[in-house]
Motif scaffolding. Structure first.
Motif, mmCIF file in Angstrom:
data_model
loop_
_atom_site.group_PDB
_atom_site.id
_atom_site.type_symbol
_atom_site.label_atom_id
_atom_site.label_comp_id
_atom_site.label_asym_id
_atom_site.label_seq_id
_atom_site.Cartn_x
_atom_site.Cartn_y
_atom_site.Cartn_z
ATOM 1 N N GLY A 114 -24.128 -35.512 -70.697
ATOM 2 C CA GLY A 114 -23.830 -35.718 -69.574
ATOM 3 C C GLY A 114 -22.553 -35.073 -69.594
ATOM 4 N N ASP A 115 -21.173 -35.493 -68.619
ATOM 5 C CA ASP A 115 -20.283 -35.197 -68.313
ATOM 6 C C ASP A 115 -19.551 -36.224 -68.640
ATOM 7 N N LEU A 116 -19.315 -37.545 -69.329
ATOM 8 C CA LEU A 116 -19.179 -38.610 -69.611
ATOM 9 C C LEU A 116 -18.716 -38.555 -70.841
ATOM 10 N N SER A 117 -16.691 -38.667 -70.826
ATOM 11 C CA SER A 117 -17.164 -39.072 -72.499
ATOM 12 C C SER A 117 -17.200 -40.651 -72.825
ATOM 13 N N PHE A 118 -17.171 -40.344 -74.280
ATOM 14 C CA PHE A 118 -17.333 -42.021 -74.751
ATOM 15 C C PHE A 118 -16.527 -43.113 -74.592
ATOM 16 N N GLU A 119 -14.458 -42.614 -74.586
ATOM 17 C CA GLU A 119 -13.522 -43.233 -74.216
ATOM 18 C C GLU A 119 -13.990 -43.682 -72.522
ATOM 19 N N GLU A 120 -14.118 -42.557 -72.133
ATOM 20 C CA GLU A 120 -14.589 -43.566 -70.775
ATOM 21 C C GLU A 120 -15.571 -44.382 -70.575
ATOM 22 N N ALA A 121 -16.974 -44.132 -71.554
ATOM 23 C CA ALA A 121 -17.935 -44.759 -71.665
ATOM 24 C C ALA A 121 -16.991 -46.654 -71.704
ATOM 25 N N VAL A 122 -16.604 -46.338 -72.669
ATOM 26 C CA VAL A 122 -15.927 -47.724 -73.329
ATOM 27 C C VAL A 122 -14.923 -48.258 -72.548
ATOM 28 N N SER A 123 -14.097 -47.714 -71.428
ATOM 29 C CA SER A 123 -13.239 -48.882 -70.270
ATOM 30 C C SER A 123 -13.559 -49.173 -69.742
ATOM 31 N N ALA A 124 -15.164 -48.179 -68.832
ATOM 32 C CA ALA A 124 -15.650 -48.536 -67.887
ATOM 33 C C ALA A 124 -16.622 -50.310 -68.611
ATOM 34 N N VAL A 128 -15.631 -54.613 -67.732
ATOM 35 C CA VAL A 128 -16.947 -55.571 -67.221
ATOM 36 C C VAL A 128 -17.411 -56.622 -68.280
ATOM 37 N N ALA A 129 -17.420 -56.496 -68.885
ATOM 38 C CA ALA A 129 -16.979 -57.055 -70.195
ATOM 39 C C ALA A 129 -15.825 -58.296 -69.823
ATOM 40 N N ALA A 130 -14.906 -58.247 -69.915
ATOM 41 C CA ALA A 130 -13.756 -58.573 -70.190
ATOM 42 C C ALA A 130 -13.928 -60.031 -68.830
ATOM 43 N N ALA A 154 -20.634 -49.442 -75.515
ATOM 44 C CA ALA A 154 -21.167 -50.655 -74.456
ATOM 45 C C ALA A 154 -20.345 -51.791 -75.293
ATOM 46 N N VAL A 155 -20.941 -51.659 -76.531
ATOM 47 C CA VAL A 155 -20.961 -52.368 -78.160
ATOM 48 C C VAL A 155 -19.249 -52.667 -78.189
ATOM 49 N N LEU A 156 -18.531 -51.666 -78.601
ATOM 50 C CA LEU A 156 -17.049 -51.817 -79.030
ATOM 51 C C LEU A 156 -16.900 -52.272 -78.153
#
Length: 205
Positions: A114-124, A128-130, A154-156
């Motif tokens: 897809g077009d979502l970067s790994f860094e963007e996914a971690v940030s997103a 919500v994890a916070a 998600a885990v990171l």
């Protein structure tokens, strides 16, 4: 104060609740309506569902936050706070129960598929994890993940943002693989390496 859930896991079996969306549909959730909005508009219904699961013998209830992320909601925190309030209100009536803050897939494919970067996914995921720790969850449940890369993101995020126990479940097809190809052994190896606290599978063959 509960004994930490990771300590209880060493000595006994603990039971999660079941589906939330199907029960909300039965209660009147309209097609296309986001289940997470009911934490504000129908908080009594959400709290009652949590109570019913606890009364039926569940030890762990999961918040109505499965689809809560910045790609679906302009304001995520108000829904996270409301979801935790619903779950905590139910858990208060059942001493010894646990509240799991629920995190599901982002609904976008990561690069290179897809077009979502790994860094963007971690940030997103971190956003919500916070809320899980901020509003008093006992653990984070990362569930129904069908991509190894997104699972890792998600885990990171959960590990870097909170000190809560992290449970993870993936979904496997009839060939025993995730949508993006990893099998159960590969996911177990990766998740053990990331030092998650429990590994499972759900909503799958």
């Amino acid at each position: 104060m509960n004994t930490k859930i990771t300590e209880q896991l060493k000595t006994k079996r603990l039971f999660f609740d079941g589906g939330m969306g199907t029960l909300l549909q039965a209660a009147g959730l309209a097609p296309g309506e986001q289940p997470e909005t009911w934490t504000l508009t129908h908080s009594d219904v959400i709290t009652d569902i949590h109570r019913q699961y606890l009364a039926a013998g569940a030890n762990i209830i999961t918040t109505d936050t499965f689809g809560l992320n910045r790609f679906k909601f302009a304001e995520t925190e108000k829904y996270a706070k409301a979801a935790m309030e619903c779950a905590r209100a139910a858990a208060a009536d059942f001493p010894g129960s646990f509240v799991a803050y629920d995190i599901g897939p982002l609904g976008k494919l990561l690069e290179p598929i897809g077009d979502l970067s790994f860094e963007e996914a971690v940030s997103a995921f971190a956003e919500v994890a916070a809320y899980a720790e901020k509003y008093g969850a006992d653990l984070i449940l990362i569930e129904t993940m069908n991509d190894s890369f997104e699972t890792k993101a998600a885990v990171l995020a959960a590990k870097e943002t909170t000190n809560l126990p992290v449970f993870v479940t993936n979904v496997f097809d009839e060939n025993g693989k995730l949508m993006t190809g990893a099998d159960a052994r590969a996911m177990i190896a990766m998740l053990e390496g990331l030092r998650v606290d429990a590994i499972g599978m759900n909503c799958s063959l």
